[in-house]
Scaffold this active site. Sequence first.
Site, PDB file in Angstrom:
ATOM      1  CB  SER A 196      -8.505   1.221   5.745  1.00 33.60           C
ATOM      2  OG  SER A 196      -9.173   2.460   5.629  1.00 33.60           O
ATOM      3  CE  LYS A 203      -3.930   2.052   2.531  1.00 34.19           C
ATOM      4  NZ  LYS A 203      -4.778   1.989   3.732  1.00 34.19           N
ATOM      5  CB  SER A 223      -8.134   3.842   2.726  1.00 33.73           C
ATOM      6  OG  SER A 223      -7.291   3.166   3.645  1.00 33.73           O
TER       7      SER A 223
END
Lengths: 493, 497
Positions: free
Chosen positions: A182, A78, A158
């Site tokens: 997330s 990420k 997210s």
Amino acid sequence: MSDLISLTLAEAREALTAKEVSSRELTSAFIQAIEAARPLNAFITETAEKALLMADASDKRRAAGNVGALEGLPLAIKDLFCTNGTRTTAASKILGNFVPPYESTVTQNLWSAGAVMLGKTNMDEFAMGSSNETSAFGPVFNPWRSRGSNTNLVPGGSSGGSSAAVAADLCLAATGTDTGGSIRQPAAVTGTVGLKPTYGRCSRYGIVAFASSLDQAGPMAKTVKDAAILLTSMASIDPRDSTSAETAVPDYEKLMAGSIRGLRVGIPKEYRLDGMSTDITALWDKGGRWLKDQGAEIFEVSLPHTKYALPTYYIVAPAEASSNLARYDGVRFGYRASNPHDITDLYERSRGEGFGAEVQRRILIGTYVLSAGYYDAYYSRAQKLRTLIKRDFEQAFEKCDVLLTPSTPGAAFGIGAKTSDPLEMYLQDVFTVTVNLAGLPGISIPGGLTADGLPLGLQLIGKAFDEGTLLRAAAAVETAADFKAKPAKWWTA
Amino acid sequence: MSRTIKGQSGEWEIVIGMEVHAQVLSRAKLFSGASTEFGAEPNSQVSFVDAGMPGMLPVINEKCIEQAVRTGLGLKAKINRRSIFDRKNYFYPDLPSGYQISQYKDPIVGEGEVTIDLKDGESIKVGIERLHLEQDAGKSLHDQSPDNSFVDLNRAGVALMEIVTKPHMRSSEEAAAFLRKLRAIVRYLGTCDGNMDEGSMRADVNVSVCRPGGYEEFRKTGSFKSLGIRCEIKNVNSMRFIAQAVEYEARRQVDLLEEGGTVRQETRLFDARLGETRSMRGKEEAHDYRYFPDPDLLPLELEQDWIDSIAQSLPELPDEKRARFIAQGLSPYDASVLVAERELADFYEDLAKGVDAKAAVNWLNNEILGRLNRDGLSIAQIPVPAAANNAIIQMVADGTISGKIAKDLLDIVWAEGGDPREVVDKRGLRQVTDTGAIDAAIEKVIAANPAKVEEIKLKPKLAGWFVGQVMKETGGKASPAAVNAALKIRLNLPDEG
């Protein structure tokens, strides 16, 4: 080659050990898949060259008999984890060209275990969002579409780039971060496994901060076992993070094995919301039966302060974010507005132009709730509620070992479907934020498909630092659910 | 300097409180491993944490905590076993994270007390409200280029102790005495170098005025309503400026009140060049710092055993040392002067070893301090070590040399170095007590001055002249007592009555 990319992390590890495949071959297969999947927009930065160098180095280490726990396994990271020499953007224009001269502890742990980095995945800007639509690098498309539909859906957020990359076989597994859901929410809507560990289990050093008291890194994978393998390497005791727990890291792969006979599973009654979809309630009930069939005891428990969790979260998280994001001021690094006429103008325009709308909204909320005259009414009360929410869980865990809930209130929704109403978007996290507020571990496991053919997840919540039991229960759900569905690879057409 | 100030309408009382920022003596910064050394190249002592880089986290430097506790103990203050670091949020280019890590509601040190000794022998106690730890900011440089401002982050993140007093000072003299005493205490403790020139100790002074009786009422009731509205004066960075700033500000407030105006609670800046204070910002323009507990740091919890072990390692502090010196026979004034600087007190203790305390302090005051002052040296730079001075005092005491020779001897070793005892031997400075040599000198003087000999029979007071001549004849080495005695016999002088 397509069979290589559909391997699980554990299967790939076996194939490498058996020398059926090299890390270079495996890595090359993923690089090709990533190139072919560009329409998904799952990656902000692809690092193919670096990946091949790392793969070659790994193959050499293996030849020399020097084999780490993740030796040669290609992963996606990420874009919130700082990676030394590789651009790290937090999906924000304000960090658009930021190349950190340091490595986050979690990624360093992965590379030290021999893993290979394929690239940096897309996400909501500064991890603020539940649909990956707030990214300055454009939305990510969910590899899943409703049966017979060509409508693009969100991959959750997210960590939407990571969930899409795992679901679309663009990596063996990925890292995510979870502040309010997330990791678990995107995992749920992409048919993948997402684990948010106990707060303090993975170091936050080198992870771009959103809300420091809630942020926690964790694995996103194809199976529970893969998540366990990855967590064992990601977790560590880190003197550079004062909130990192001084608890030794066990071998989660070993801990997850075994039966769940006698496991006490609580079903929190407050999670049964009015107007919940029948898909969700049916899956939840089914999850309970699956565990019961394998010898667990199922009973109802109460978490009375659950209804305060979302409002509490949307005070605490923005408050911390408003302060954490103050450093993006155009002075030392990142985006700077051109030709400022004074320092205030430099601040206002750099931040006004550099931050997206959702990030600005949260900075405003956070600044407001910490302001003189409002602190007691908002921030201070939210902290008290947080204590009560934590106590709810402590009391529930006196009676049970894990809790079973849905991961999300629904399946993946269309791009743009919820962007006009932030409150509706925030509701995506209604089942997951409580876990962050209490600092507990939670995992989302694919449970089945909706009538439209979209994946849904079940969430298990565990006691602090009891990821072992949590993973064992998750494996039981996984076995019973026998979720084998894969999205059609429409993007390669 | 008095505790009141005269206005057109009568007397006003001055009330003063202080906030002192003292830089913690430690090699590394409060939350990073970067060096704290003064005067390095700009931005050469900056870690990623200090620069507020994304994902960087603060980690408490235990040494700084120890220094704060040590200081708290030295201020006879309550050590809070649980304290919390908060973020103070504001934007400024030399504040890289956009917040300063400080302590707000739960400081590491609570209430304490400092005793200050005034010139007239009176001593007063100044209450300490709290001491907390915080990060220093960097430095903005606006004068390096016409088009740009520069930022030096070497200081960013260095640990500061903010020490807040109660409003217990009543005159500029007391305020300066407090700061001197505080500086002496932290220097004794080794927790701050107290160097105001380099900015390692800086004071903000709160001044208010009220009608006579107001202060006493405040001390009785604790109600701030009995005091006037205060102004905070920033940037007072020398002892001299404190007196100037207080005097100016008190006068300004009295004039304002007597003209029928009201004092506005505000922050004022002291302009050392003009010797005046001017408004920086009012209460209504004060920043909203949005303090909240720093989620990157856990509450700081201290073990009582650890605090106790620090308490046991404290050195003797100025007040205790002063009491001991007085017990040894020094006057309270001499004792106060000596303990003001730890180096001076240490020097004195070496100087006084095995000799009369009064003789040692006189030697220090009359001979050493004058010469240091003349040469612009500090006690640490003295060319003649304490042991050598001690030897000189001993030689005077046992009659080896005269007091006069002692001063000459100090001049010699001050300029040329060397062991005083060897110099005495080599240069033949030993006091002559040999009566043969003295008698010979007396005969010589008598032979040369027959008229004076006749005169002295009528005027015995002329004996002093003879003593001087004999001393001269012996090159100052003769013992004046021995010369006196011998002259008395030789000239058949009466005993002085």
